[in-house]
Design an enzyme around this catalytic site. Structure first.
Site, mmCIF file in Angstrom:
data_model
loop_
_atom_site.group_PDB
_atom_site.id
_atom_site.type_symbol
_atom_site.label_atom_id
_atom_site.label_comp_id
_atom_site.label_asym_id
_atom_site.label_seq_id
_atom_site.Cartn_x
_atom_site.Cartn_y
_atom_site.Cartn_z
ATOM 1 N N LYS A 134 0.811 -1.223 0.000
ATOM 2 C CA LYS A 134 0.000 0.000 0.000
ATOM 3 C C LYS A 134 0.842 1.270 0.000
ATOM 4 O O LYS A 134 0.429 2.284 -0.549
ATOM 5 C CB LYS A 134 -0.975 0.002 1.183
ATOM 6 C CG LYS A 134 -2.101 -1.003 1.003
ATOM 7 C CD LYS A 134 -3.328 -0.670 1.814
ATOM 8 C CE LYS A 134 -4.466 -1.595 1.414
ATOM 9 N NZ LYS A 134 -5.689 -1.384 2.162
ATOM 10 N N LYS A 153 -5.221 -9.392 -6.039
ATOM 11 C CA LYS A 153 -6.549 -9.619 -5.461
ATOM 12 C C LYS A 153 -7.535 -8.562 -5.965
ATOM 13 O O LYS A 153 -7.135 -7.440 -6.313
ATOM 14 C CB LYS A 153 -6.491 -9.631 -3.934
ATOM 15 C CG LYS A 153 -6.262 -8.298 -3.284
ATOM 16 C CD LYS A 153 -6.607 -8.343 -1.795
ATOM 17 C CE LYS A 153 -6.532 -6.940 -1.222
ATOM 18 N NZ LYS A 153 -7.219 -6.756 0.026
ATOM 19 N N LYS A 206 -10.873 -2.624 -3.954
ATOM 20 C CA LYS A 206 -11.637 -1.389 -4.183
ATOM 21 C C LYS A 206 -10.765 -0.316 -4.805
ATOM 22 O O LYS A 206 -11.242 0.546 -5.529
ATOM 23 C CB LYS A 206 -12.099 -0.800 -2.841
ATOM 24 C CG LYS A 206 -12.987 -1.659 -2.029
ATOM 25 C CD LYS A 206 -13.287 -0.903 -0.715
ATOM 26 C CE LYS A 206 -13.588 -1.853 0.393
ATOM 27 N NZ LYS A 206 -12.692 -1.732 1.529
HETATM 28 N N1 AQP Z 1 -10.162 -10.009 -3.113
HETATM 29 C C1 AQP Z 1 -10.531 -10.465 -1.931
HETATM 30 N N2 AQP Z 1 -10.776 -11.786 -1.759
HETATM 31 C C2 AQP Z 1 -11.166 -12.276 -0.547
HETATM 32 N N3 AQP Z 1 -11.358 -11.482 0.549
HETATM 33 C C3 AQP Z 1 -11.129 -10.170 0.412
HETATM 34 N N4 AQP Z 1 -11.219 -9.133 1.270
HETATM 35 C C4 AQP Z 1 -10.881 -7.989 0.643
HETATM 36 N N5 AQP Z 1 -10.562 -8.240 -0.638
HETATM 37 C C5 AQP Z 1 -10.710 -9.581 -0.816
HETATM 38 C C6 AQP Z 1 -11.625 -9.280 2.671
HETATM 39 O O1 AQP Z 1 -12.687 -8.358 2.904
HETATM 40 C C7 AQP Z 1 -12.603 -7.902 4.259
HETATM 41 C C8 AQP Z 1 -12.725 -6.419 4.297
HETATM 42 O O2 AQP Z 1 -11.618 -5.838 3.618
HETATM 43 P P1 AQP Z 1 -11.351 -4.295 3.736
HETATM 44 O O3 AQP Z 1 -12.235 -3.564 2.829
HETATM 45 O O4 AQP Z 1 -11.408 -3.870 5.135
HETATM 46 O O5 AQP Z 1 -9.860 -4.107 3.334
HETATM 47 P P2 AQP Z 1 -9.020 -4.637 2.165
HETATM 48 O O6 AQP Z 1 -8.636 -6.061 2.392
HETATM 49 O O7 AQP Z 1 -7.880 -3.687 2.042
HETATM 50 O O8 AQP Z 1 -10.000 -4.568 0.911
HETATM 51 P P3 AQP Z 1 -9.715 -3.969 -0.491
HETATM 52 O O9 AQP Z 1 -10.888 -4.172 -1.351
HETATM 53 O O10 AQP Z 1 -8.432 -4.470 -1.010
HETATM 54 O O11 AQP Z 1 -9.662 -2.445 -0.203
HETATM 55 P P4 AQP Z 1 -8.581 -1.409 -0.583
HETATM 56 O O12 AQP Z 1 -8.475 -1.471 -2.055
HETATM 57 O O13 AQP Z 1 -9.185 -0.136 -0.053
HETATM 58 O O14 AQP Z 1 -7.340 -1.816 0.106
HETATM 59 C C9 AQP Z 1 -11.291 -8.430 4.828
HETATM 60 O O15 AQP Z 1 -11.571 -9.568 5.649
HETATM 61 C C10 AQP Z 1 -10.509 -8.842 3.633
HETATM 62 O O16 AQP Z 1 -9.650 -9.932 3.920
#
Ligand code: AQP
Length: 334
Positions: free
Chosen positions: A114, A198, A201
């Site tokens: 990040k 992965k 968002k």
């Molecule tokens: N691609 C994924 N596959 C499986 N699980 C996922 N999670 C996120 N992306 C995937 C799980 O969703 C929960 C909430 O995640 P979060 O929004 O708090 O943070 P994150 O993991 O950082 O999600 P993003 O979409 O990748 O957001 P950004 O882009 O903002 O960093 C967690 O349990 C995560 O494991």
């Protein structure tokens, strides 16, 4: 709360939730509320480790709450609230900053991803984010944490921090060592454009993900454009090892239809991926669009959503304050 099994998990209010959040986390949250005491948190303090526009953040907190409810979380069964409204999260995070070690944080791969190439410019919050995550979990003495595979390393750190606290303050078993609950079949939903990353968002291309608010048309277009493979579907899973995009589509289809990937491959072997895409589009539309419609409906009822968070905050605060009292005592804070 009666039973000793306590579930805690959080989702960042950083915009559109997607299929990865839904299959990797939310669906698990919903099934756990039947058997355990569950606490689900909109982790707004985590979101601000990267700058968020204030009005947008407010909207996103409500939208994440709406998504929790639309996915099937029941505020009568689970505690649903936003992190910043229970100040114990920040207080325990500070205490745990003093327990956690710099060397441990230096190993966290998500920070490296990040923060990008210019780490000097990342916020201190982003660096110590895993300590706040440990505080979120330990504040409620949670025993189980449903997360996607991307959070496994942070959860291991939470266990290390709990163990060190118990040892440093001579209070064996004071903090339980939280267990990750990672979905066996689909722990990581991958990007539709690059199967090695992965679904996320923050990825620039909206074609890389299925958002929970996508319309049937958008889902259809995104699956049509999703990368797959020019060769037909093979008859054994081993041949998919170097074809992450194709494997991802099959995994998603397997999860949504509740059929093993082996069974799907044996039925579809020799067919073009367009065949799979047509079927996948149909099951995705059936599963996702009702959730999206419910989110839109709930977003028109902002005071209802705020009230859910307020009631959840009251319940969470009672548990947090009781635990914090004991934590302060252990450390010698009077
Ligand atoms: N691609 C994924 N596959 C499986 N699980 C996922 N999670 C996120 N992306 C995937 C799980 O969703 C929960 C909430 O995640 P979060 O929004 O708090 O943070 P994150 O993991 O950082 O999600 P993003 O979409 O990748 O957001 P950004 O882009 O903002 O960093 C967690 O349990 C995560 O494991």
């Amino acid at each position: 709360m009666s039973s000793k099994k306590i579930v805690f998990s959080g989702v960042q209010p950083t915009g559109n939730l997607h299929l990865g959040n839904y299959l990797g986390a939310l669906k698990n949250f919903v099934s756990l509320q039947k058997e355990m005491n569950c606490i689900y948190c909109v982790v707004d303090l985590h979101a601000i480790t990267i700058f968020q526009k204030p009005r947008q953040l407010e909207d996103n907190v409500l939208e994440t709450t709406a998504t929790f409810l639309a996915s099937g979380l029941n505020p009568e069964k689970s505690i649903i609230f936003n992190q910043s409204s229970v100040s114990g999260h920040a207080e325990l995070a500070w205490i745990l900053n003093c327990v956690s070690r710099i060397g441990w944080l230096n190993r966290m791969t998500q920070f490296k991803d990040k923060a990008g190439s210019d780490k000097e410019k990342a916020s201190v919050g982003l660096y110590i984010y895993p300590n706040l995550m440990a505080a979120d979990i330990l504040l409620y003495k949670a025993t189980h944490v449903p997360v996607g595979a991307d959070q496994k390393q942070h959860l291991e750190l939470s266990r290390d921090i709990a163990q060190k606290f118990n040892k440093d303050f001579n209070c064996e078993n004071f903090f339980p060592l939280p267990e990750p609950l990672i979905h066996k079949n689909i722990s990581r939903v991958m990007s539709l454009r690059d199967g090695t990353k992965k679904m996320s968002k923050s990825e620039d291309s909206d074609y890389s993900r299925i958002n929970l608010k996508d319309s049937a048309d958008e889902i259809k277009k995104k699956i049509k454009k999703a990368k797959s493979d020019s060769e037909p579907i093979p008859s054994d899973i081993k041949s998919l090892q170097n074809k992450p995009e194709a494997l991802n589509l099959l995994n998603i289809y397997s999860e949504l239809t509740k059929n093993s990937i082996e069974k799907i491959i044996s039925e579809m072997a020799g067919k073009e991926y367009s065949n799979l895409k047509t079927k996948l589009t149909e099951v995705l539309i059936n599963e996702i669009t009702p959730v999206g419609k419910e989110i839109q409906k709930l977003l028109k009822e902002k005071s209802y959503l705020k009230n859910i968070l307020k009631k959840g905050t009251e319940k969470a605060n009672i548990i947090a304050e009781e635990n914090l009292k004991n934590i302060r005592e252990k450390i010698g804070l009077i």
